[in-house]
Design an enzyme around this catalytic site. Sequence first.
Site, PDB file in Angstrom:
ATOM      1  N   SER A 166      18.325 -16.779 -27.765  1.00 25.24           N
ATOM      2  CA  SER A 166      17.271 -17.155 -26.828  1.00 25.24           C
ATOM      3  C   SER A 166      17.733 -18.328 -25.950  1.00 25.24           C
ATOM      4  CB  SER A 166      16.000 -17.487 -27.616  1.00 25.24           C
ATOM      5  OG  SER A 166      14.889 -17.640 -26.775  1.00 25.24           O
ATOM      6  N   HIS A 370      12.426 -10.001 -30.113  1.00 24.39           N
ATOM      7  CA  HIS A 370      13.097 -11.266 -29.818  1.00 24.39           C
ATOM      8  C   HIS A 370      13.521 -12.015 -31.085  1.00 24.39           C
ATOM      9  CE1 HIS A 370      14.101 -14.316 -26.831  1.00 24.39           C
ATOM     10  NE2 HIS A 370      13.614 -15.245 -27.639  1.00 24.39           N
TER      11      HIS A 370
END
Length: 396
Positions: A166, A370
């Site tokens: 991320s 994610h």
Amino acid sequence: MTLGLTPALLLAAIFLCRSILGLNYAPDLPEDARLNFTGLATKYGLPCEEHDVTTEDGYILKLFHIPGNKTRPVLLMHGIIDSADTLMIRGNTSMVMALSTAGYDVWVGNKRGNRYSRKHRTLDPDIDKQFWDFSFHEIALYDLPATIDHILNNTGQPSLSAIGHSQGNTIFYVLGSMRPEYNDKIKILIALAPVCYLHHLKPPSRHVVEAWPFVDELLSLAGTEEVFGEQTLEIHILKTVCTQKGSYEICAKRFLLALAGMDPEELEPEFLPVVMSHYPSGTSRKGGTHLLQQGLKKSFAQMDYGVEKNLVVYNSVSPPSYDLGKVTMRAALIAAANDGMSALADVKLLRARLPNVVEYQVLERSRCNHLDYVWGRRMAKYLLPHVFSLLERFGG
């Protein structure tokens, strides 16, 4: 800071919350929920060293080291409100364990402001607001170079491999753009769930971006500069609620998975208390604002302070964009179709603008989200083969 509450008032508020809701934080938590990074590594049979790295601007960062072959150093960097724990909490199936078992010299970083890096040579994070005057820009300019140089000095190597998750990738793009001499110190950046552009977010993540200016104003008025920190009232309450039996529907499905992408198969109910005992781990209000500006303004640029301050800081009404053309380090982008925070369209835009993308992969498992890159219970099947292939080809 915690909304201006004194420690006594904070404890009273938490006690009242527990009394009213009938909840206790950490009553019957699994052992892994109670252990820090070093404790987890020790439990799972890994030798672990703790290094303190001091940045040019005085922040003292905790860097964990799992010794291996010094000719193959690998640096792992976590996301915005996370810590090194995220890469170890799966224990025997964690990425740290996999890399160490394969013989790599594993280093796991912590960015300023999280649970392991709330220290400074002169500033007190509980008193001095200046401590929290940072975003991913300062992390990239100061934390990352200090961490990289510390590792290279300890291993005697001229370069290392890196794996980011991320925003743990965003900082490498900024580093390569602003301090291009560091491009040669990175053999390969393996970017998991790459975050750079936030142009194509879908609800509810898009709603968070749109609502942030209002939230930011409220936090500013309240004098709150630390957000999602373990010592804040809201996180005490969150961890109290989300470590209880029966909290999966609210905490996992309506919070974590709603934002990250729905994939409950990889985040089982039994694992949730471990996750929520380690996450979130804190950052600055400014850090959240700068990140979400990228979505609001459809840009990848330095912090926008408003016209008046921009003129002072940048001698321009608008902040300068980061020049991705200068990011010449090899980059491998690994994305997922179900990622609620790193949309494929945004990753493709990043791919088009980075000059040295050596591989672009969309994970075959269509429901990967994610968080599966670091917390997924079966990452060894759908993710790690890609990681090891890239390390073998480009990591030396």
